[in-house]
Design an enzyme around this catalytic site. Structure first.
Site, PDB file in Angstrom:
ATOM      1  N   LYS A  61       0.804   0.105   2.159  1.00  0.00           N
ATOM      2  CA  LYS A  61       1.133   1.205   3.081  1.00  0.00           C
ATOM      3  C   LYS A  61       2.595   1.109   3.490  1.00  0.00           C
ATOM      4  O   LYS A  61       2.950   0.984   4.658  1.00  0.00           O
ATOM      5  CB  LYS A  61       0.223   1.209   4.309  1.00  0.00           C
ATOM      6  CG  LYS A  61      -1.202   1.584   3.948  1.00  0.00           C
ATOM      7  CD  LYS A  61      -2.061   1.883   5.141  1.00  0.00           C
ATOM      8  CE  LYS A  61      -3.501   2.105   4.720  1.00  0.00           C
ATOM      9  NZ  LYS A  61      -4.165   0.870   4.208  1.00  0.00           N
ATOM     10  N   ALA A  76       6.251   1.631   4.618  1.00  0.00           N
ATOM     11  CA  ALA A  76       6.843   2.552   5.598  1.00  0.00           C
ATOM     12  C   ALA A  76       8.188   1.968   6.003  1.00  0.00           C
ATOM     13  O   ALA A  76       8.364   1.478   7.115  1.00  0.00           O
ATOM     14  CB  ALA A  76       5.931   2.709   6.808  1.00  0.00           C
ATOM     15  N   ILE A 115      14.296  -0.771   0.422  1.00  0.00           N
ATOM     16  CA  ILE A 115      13.397  -1.919   0.643  1.00  0.00           C
ATOM     17  C   ILE A 115      11.995  -1.601   0.125  1.00  0.00           C
ATOM     18  O   ILE A 115      11.337  -2.467  -0.464  1.00  0.00           O
ATOM     19  CB  ILE A 115      13.368  -2.308   2.141  1.00  0.00           C
ATOM     20  CG1 ILE A 115      14.792  -2.523   2.666  1.00  0.00           C
ATOM     21  CG2 ILE A 115      12.510  -3.550   2.378  1.00  0.00           C
ATOM     22  CD1 ILE A 115      15.630  -3.545   1.905  1.00  0.00           C
ATOM     23  N   PRO A 142     -21.793   8.141   0.675  1.00  0.00           N
ATOM     24  CA  PRO A 142     -21.253   8.186  -0.694  1.00  0.00           C
ATOM     25  C   PRO A 142     -21.442   9.571  -1.324  1.00  0.00           C
ATOM     26  O   PRO A 142     -22.503  10.187  -1.161  1.00  0.00           O
ATOM     27  CB  PRO A 142     -22.088   7.134  -1.443  1.00  0.00           C
ATOM     28  CG  PRO A 142     -22.558   6.202  -0.381  1.00  0.00           C
ATOM     29  CD  PRO A 142     -22.740   7.027   0.860  1.00  0.00           C
ATOM     30  N   GLY A 148     -14.961  -0.389   0.460  1.00  0.00           N
ATOM     31  CA  GLY A 148     -14.692  -1.820   0.600  1.00  0.00           C
ATOM     32  C   GLY A 148     -15.914  -2.568   1.045  1.00  0.00           C
ATOM     33  O   GLY A 148     -16.814  -2.883   0.256  1.00  0.00           O
TER      34      GLY A 148
END
Ligand code: XMP
Length: 226
Positions: free
Chosen positions: A63, A65, A70, A181, A195
């Site tokens: 993620k 940001a 960088i 699902p 997960g």
């Protein structure tokens, strides 16, 4: 289509934990996502060795940001160790940020996946106010995919309607976070990310099969095939 998020609990032997689940699940799923819980403990290099030669989606979920230069260094590290997709936030904007990252992704054939909405409730506080602008930016930089929440069907549908069909939608929030699902696929997603409902259970394979079966049933229902 199913992507498994491999987020080991804090007391796990991280590499063994990942290797066991990866070997069990790889014939049946379309990809894996590795995030900070594993990366912080053992690093890309060690994880990359386990996942070497995998031909499905291999997503580095940092993620990102940061400023563009960088983010590019981080993305390059993921690429060096065999990842073929990377998640970044959209709120950092285009200039000196996603312009650079998207260029690097094109050069390295890394799939860029941008977060335009999140699966937790707090996403409504700030992020969801900008869903259309974020989706527009994802299109502008040629992102391969975007993340949108399985947990908020209306947001997911709105995003699909806005971006059309040329961009993949990956939806987390199935299982532990509450969505059933198959429902995200019915609402416009291409992939569901799951997960803990698979990986933090005793019977990993059995639970993965259950979820795949539920996905098929739900999709058959919503497409009028059942
Ligand atoms: P669970 O265990 O809840 O795991 O099925 C979900 C996985 O997806 C990630 N996640 C997100 N990633 N935007 C993202 O980029 C989101 O809105 C989001 N929600 C959940 C989470 O880190 C975990 O790996």
């Amino acid at each position: 289509m199913l992507i498994v998020a491999l987020d080991p609990p804090y007391d796990a032997d991280v590499l063994k934990w990942i290797e066991y689940r990866y070997n069990l699940l790889k014939p049946y799923v379309q990809g894996f996502k590795i995030g900070l819980p594993a990366i912080l403990e053992v690093g890309f290099k060690a994880i990359g060795k386990i996942l070497k030669n995998y031909e499905g989606l291999l997503i580095a979920d940092l993620k990102l940001a940061d400023i563009g230069d960088i983010m590019c260094i981080s993305a390059e590290r993921a690429w060096i160790h065999g990842f073929n997709a990377i998640i970044a936030h959209t709120f950092v904007g285009y200039e000196q940020a996603l312009d650079k990252l998207s260029k690097l992704c094109r050069e390295r054939m890394l799939k860029l996946i941008l977060v335009v909405s999140m699966s937790h409730k707090g996403s409504a506080e700030f992020i969801d106010r900008h869903v259309e602008e974020f989706s527009e930016l994802a299109r502008k930089v040629g992102a391969w995919g975007i993340i949108a929440p399985a947990t908020r069907p209306n947001v997911l549908k709105r995003i699909r309607a806005f971006v059309g069909n040329n961009i993949k939608i990956l939806a987390p929030g199935i299982g532990t976070q509450g969505a059933e699902p198959g429902t995200a696929i019915c609402n416009g997603a291409d992939y569901e990310i799951v997960g803990r409902a698979i990986t933090h259970t005793e019977n990993v394979l059995e639970n993965a099969f259950k979820i795949i079966e539920q996905q098929k049933e739900e999709v058959a229902k919503c497409r009028g095939l059942q």
